[in-house]
Scaffold this active site. Structure first.
Site, short mmCIF file in Angstrom:
data_model
loop_
_atom_site.label_atom_id
_atom_site.label_comp_id
_atom_site.label_asym_id
_atom_site.label_seq_id
_atom_site.Cartn_x
_atom_site.Cartn_y
_atom_site.Cartn_z
N ASP A 78 0.80 -1.23 0.00
CA ASP A 78 0.00 0.00 0.00
C ASP A 78 0.83 1.28 0.00
OD1 ASP A 78 0.71 -0.89 2.62
OD2 ASP A 78 -0.74 0.47 3.51
N GLU A 135 -0.88 -2.09 5.06
CA GLU A 135 0.06 -2.12 6.20
C GLU A 135 -0.04 -0.82 6.99
OE1 GLU A 135 3.04 -1.40 8.83
OE2 GLU A 135 2.99 -0.22 7.01
N GLU A 136 -0.13 0.31 6.30
CA GLU A 136 -0.11 1.60 6.98
C GLU A 136 -1.28 1.77 7.94
OE1 GLU A 136 2.35 3.63 6.87
OE2 GLU A 136 3.43 3.22 5.01
N ARG A 175 17.48 -6.83 15.39
CA ARG A 175 17.84 -7.23 16.74
C ARG A 175 16.90 -8.34 17.18
NH1 ARG A 175 18.04 -3.52 20.82
NH2 ARG A 175 17.22 -4.96 22.37
N HIS A 358 7.65 8.56 4.74
CA HIS A 358 6.42 9.38 4.84
C HIS A 358 6.69 10.86 4.52
CE1 HIS A 358 3.93 6.28 7.36
NE2 HIS A 358 4.76 5.69 6.53
ZN LIG Z 1 4.89 3.68 6.40
ZN LIG Z 2 6.36 1.00 5.53
#
Ligand SMILES: [Zn+2]
Ligand SMILES: [Zn+2]
Length: 392
Positions: A78, A135-136, A175, A358
């Site tokens: 996305d 996802e966002e 990590r 972003h």
């Molecule tokens: Zn993002």
């Molecule tokens: Zn991302």
């Protein structure tokens, strides 16, 4: 895949990435992107390609040998509602929407890995290629899981990656344990009685109470939580129904909280309710608090993180692999998959000159494509190594 083939793959991945960049789609609207992904996976000859998993998600499966283990690799598809300011030939053709988080690159890299593995094999078992929507929003993984992802396409472990601006291309880091935070959202609504700005005593306005609330919320992290527990409480909006000459009878405080353990998230919510109620009482206002959990913390499995480092050393070289990345207070929907199977999420460099994620000038760095694709493929070859390879 060596030499000329690898060169051709880099050219193709670059073309796919730029095509996706020019046609960004917001979460759950990735129709063109998912059709593009499914068409490529079919072209590569995968055993199974299923569309519309959890809305616009796509799952591809590739089987080799007789092994019954399965490993998932995941990319996100996305874009964001940010108007692009960069001036590249492949800039967004959709007004107000752009790939400002590099999910165009993530999708192209996982397609590249699918082609490498389909052409060259070198593993024994099943690879699930998961292309998730939204996802966002923090909603796409849940949508795929709710659509039966684990039952329809079972897998034993999962890996994913994100590009990282500021980290040089060709470098890798992650990590063990908590690496990305939970994200909670909150809204505090104060109600009083608005009135004339010249006669505050005759009503019960809410703005001073709201300001006191904003200040008091700062004590949650600084005075209520252990300094050892990384957390953030950020007020991002303060809105009222006041206007010139009129004091507000309504004030809304909105914000965002980050933490790495459910206990800390619960403590932030509890303290916020106490502070909101106590402050509102002191000012004679009514208050309502809404607190929601949007993303869960991303916890890397210790054993699988070791396997991710082993694959990364082969692809990036030991000197370019950092094993103690600092935990980040950003959030990732990948964490939802880790509630079902163990896995590992990693970061690869997008270059020191890269604009931040972003940002309207951000662009995925195509030089990173080959590193991500090879990392995905190497994880599979090491984790699903055929018996004769493993003994060699
Ligand atoms: Zn993002
Ligand atoms: Zn991302």
């Amino acid at each position: 895949m060596i030499g000329a083939n690898l060169g051709r793959l880099v050219e193709d991945m670059t073309a796919w990435r730029r095509d996706l960049h020019a046609h960004p789609e917001f979460g759950f609207e990735e129709q063109r992107t998912s059709a593009f992904v499914a068409a490529k996976l079919r072209e590569f000859g995968l055993d199974e390609v299923v569309e519309d998993v959890g809305g616009t998600g796509v799952v591809g499966r590739l089987k080799r040998g007789s092994g019954n283990r399965a490993i998932a690799l995941r990319a996100d598809m996305d874009a964001l509602r940010i108007p692009e300011q960069g001036d590249v030939p492949y800039r967004s053709t959709r007004l107000g929407t752009m790939h400002a988080c590099g999910h165009d690159g993530h999708t192209a890299m996982l397609l590249g890995a699918a082609r490498m593995l389909a052409e060259d094999g070198g593993f024994d078992g099943t690879v699930c290629f998961i292309f998730q929507p939204a996802e966002e929003w923090g909603k796409g993984a849940q949508a795929m899981l709710a659509d039966g992802l684990m039952e329809r396409f079972p897998f034993d472990e999962i890996y994913g990656l994100h590009n990282m601006p500021g980290l040089p291309v060709g470098r890798f880091e992650t990590r063990t344990g908590a690496i990305m935070s939970a994200e909670d959202n909150f809204e505090i609504v104060l109600k009083g009685v608005g009135g004339h700005a010249a006669r505050p005593h005759s009503g019960n306005e809410t703005l001073v109470a709201a300001c006191a609330t904003v200040v008091n919320l700062q004590t949650i992290v600084s005075r209520r939580l252990s300094p050892a527990d990384i957390s953030v409480v950020s007020v991002t909006e303060l809105l009222t129904d006041g206007t010139r000459n009129a004091l507000p009878g309504l004030a809304r405080i909105l914000g965002d909280a980050r933490s790495f353990r459910p206990e800390v998230s619960a403590r932030i919510e509890a303290e916020m309710r106490v502070i909101a109620k106590g402050t509102a009482d002191a000012y004679g206002c009514e208050v309502a608090v809404t607190y929601t959990r949007e993303f869960v913390p991303l916890i890397n499995d210790p054993v699988l993180t070791g396997h991710a480092f082993a694959a990364a050393e082969t692809v990036f070289g030991a000197d370019n692999v950092a094993t103690a990345a600092e935990p980040m207070t950003g959030s990732e929907d990948f964490a939802r998959f880790l509630e079902h199977v163990p896995g590992c999420f990693v970061f690869i460099g997008n270059g020191e000159g890269s604009a931040p994620l972003h940002n309207p000038r951000y662009d995925f760095n195509d030089d990173a494509l080959i590193f991500g694709a090879r990392f995905h493929a190497e994880v599979i070859r090491q984790r699903l190594a055929p018996a004769d390879y493993a003994q060699a």
